[in-house]
Motif scaffolding. Sequence first.
Motif, short mmCIF file in Angstrom:
data_model
loop_
_atom_site.label_atom_id
_atom_site.label_comp_id
_atom_site.label_asym_id
_atom_site.label_seq_id
_atom_site.Cartn_x
_atom_site.Cartn_y
_atom_site.Cartn_z
N SER A 1 0.83 -1.20 0.00
CA SER A 1 0.00 0.00 0.00
C SER A 1 0.87 1.25 0.00
CB SER A 1 -0.92 0.00 1.22
OG SER A 1 -0.18 0.27 2.39
N LYS A 2 0.26 2.35 -0.43
CA LYS A 2 0.98 3.64 -0.47
C LYS A 2 1.47 4.04 0.92
CE LYS A 2 0.53 5.32 -4.70
NZ LYS A 2 1.65 5.63 -5.52
N THR A 3 0.67 3.77 1.94
CA THR A 3 1.06 4.11 3.31
C THR A 3 2.32 3.35 3.71
OG1 THR A 3 -1.26 4.47 3.89
CG2 THR A 3 0.29 4.17 5.70
N VAL A 4 2.36 2.06 3.43
CA VAL A 4 3.53 1.24 3.77
C VAL A 4 4.73 1.68 2.95
CG1 VAL A 4 4.48 -1.08 3.76
CG2 VAL A 4 2.14 -0.71 4.54
N GLU A 5 4.53 1.94 1.67
CA GLU A 5 5.63 2.40 0.82
C GLU A 5 6.21 3.70 1.37
OE1 GLU A 5 4.51 2.65 -3.28
OE2 GLU A 5 3.86 0.56 -3.33
N LYS A 6 5.35 4.63 1.76
CA LYS A 6 5.82 5.91 2.29
C LYS A 6 6.57 5.71 3.61
CE LYS A 6 4.25 10.53 3.41
NZ LYS A 6 4.64 11.47 2.40
N GLU A 7 6.08 4.78 4.42
CA GLU A 7 6.70 4.51 5.72
C GLU A 7 8.14 4.05 5.57
OE1 GLU A 7 6.03 1.53 9.54
OE2 GLU A 7 4.42 1.80 8.10
N TYR A 8 8.45 3.34 4.48
CA TYR A 8 9.77 2.75 4.28
C TYR A 8 10.58 3.41 3.17
CZ TYR A 8 8.20 -0.96 7.36
OH TYR A 8 7.75 -1.67 8.45
N GLU A 9 10.09 4.46 2.56
CA GLU A 9 10.75 5.00 1.37
C GLU A 9 12.15 5.56 1.64
OE1 GLU A 9 8.87 8.40 -0.54
OE2 GLU A 9 7.96 8.95 1.37
N HIS A 10 12.46 5.96 2.87
CA HIS A 10 13.76 6.58 3.14
C HIS A 10 14.69 5.70 3.97
CE1 HIS A 10 12.55 10.29 1.28
NE2 HIS A 10 11.41 10.23 1.96
N ILE A 11 14.24 4.50 4.31
CA ILE A 11 15.09 3.61 5.09
C ILE A 11 16.31 3.22 4.26
CG2 ILE A 11 15.26 1.28 6.08
CD1 ILE A 11 12.45 1.66 7.14
N GLY A 12 17.47 3.35 4.87
CA GLY A 12 18.70 2.97 4.21
C GLY A 12 19.41 4.10 3.49
N GLU A 13 18.81 5.27 3.44
CA GLU A 13 19.47 6.39 2.75
C GLU A 13 20.73 6.82 3.49
OE1 GLU A 13 16.64 9.53 2.16
OE2 GLU A 13 15.55 8.40 0.62
N THR A 14 20.68 6.82 4.80
CA THR A 14 21.83 7.21 5.60
C THR A 14 22.35 5.95 6.30
OG1 THR A 14 20.85 9.37 6.00
CG2 THR A 14 22.64 8.69 7.47
N ARG A 15 23.63 5.68 6.08
CA ARG A 15 24.22 4.48 6.66
C ARG A 15 25.44 4.86 7.47
NH1 ARG A 15 25.45 0.63 1.81
NH2 ARG A 15 26.89 2.33 1.53
#
Length: 83
Positions: free
Chosen positions: A2-16
């Motif tokens: 779902s769009k909500t789940v996609e938005k929730e995880y869209e930035h995970i992993g950008e900063t490591r």
Amino acid sequence: MSKTVEKEYEHIGETRGCEDHDHDLLHELSRRLDGVWRYDQYVANADGQPDLQKFWSDVKIQEQENIQQLKKLLGQQVRSNCF
């Protein structure tokens, strides 16, 4: 997804904080330390079951060896400035 789940995880992993392979070593060390921490209790829970007690004792020894290898590899990564 779902769009909500996609938005929730869209930035995970950008900063490591470290490279994936170093994170994998750290994560695996933590996971195995949690496991080995429990094995003495598993042995005690199997009181009267020598086959089970031997199994948990053997697994504990194997995990302790795995932990030492992970620590060695992490040390090599630290010394080579991978962190």
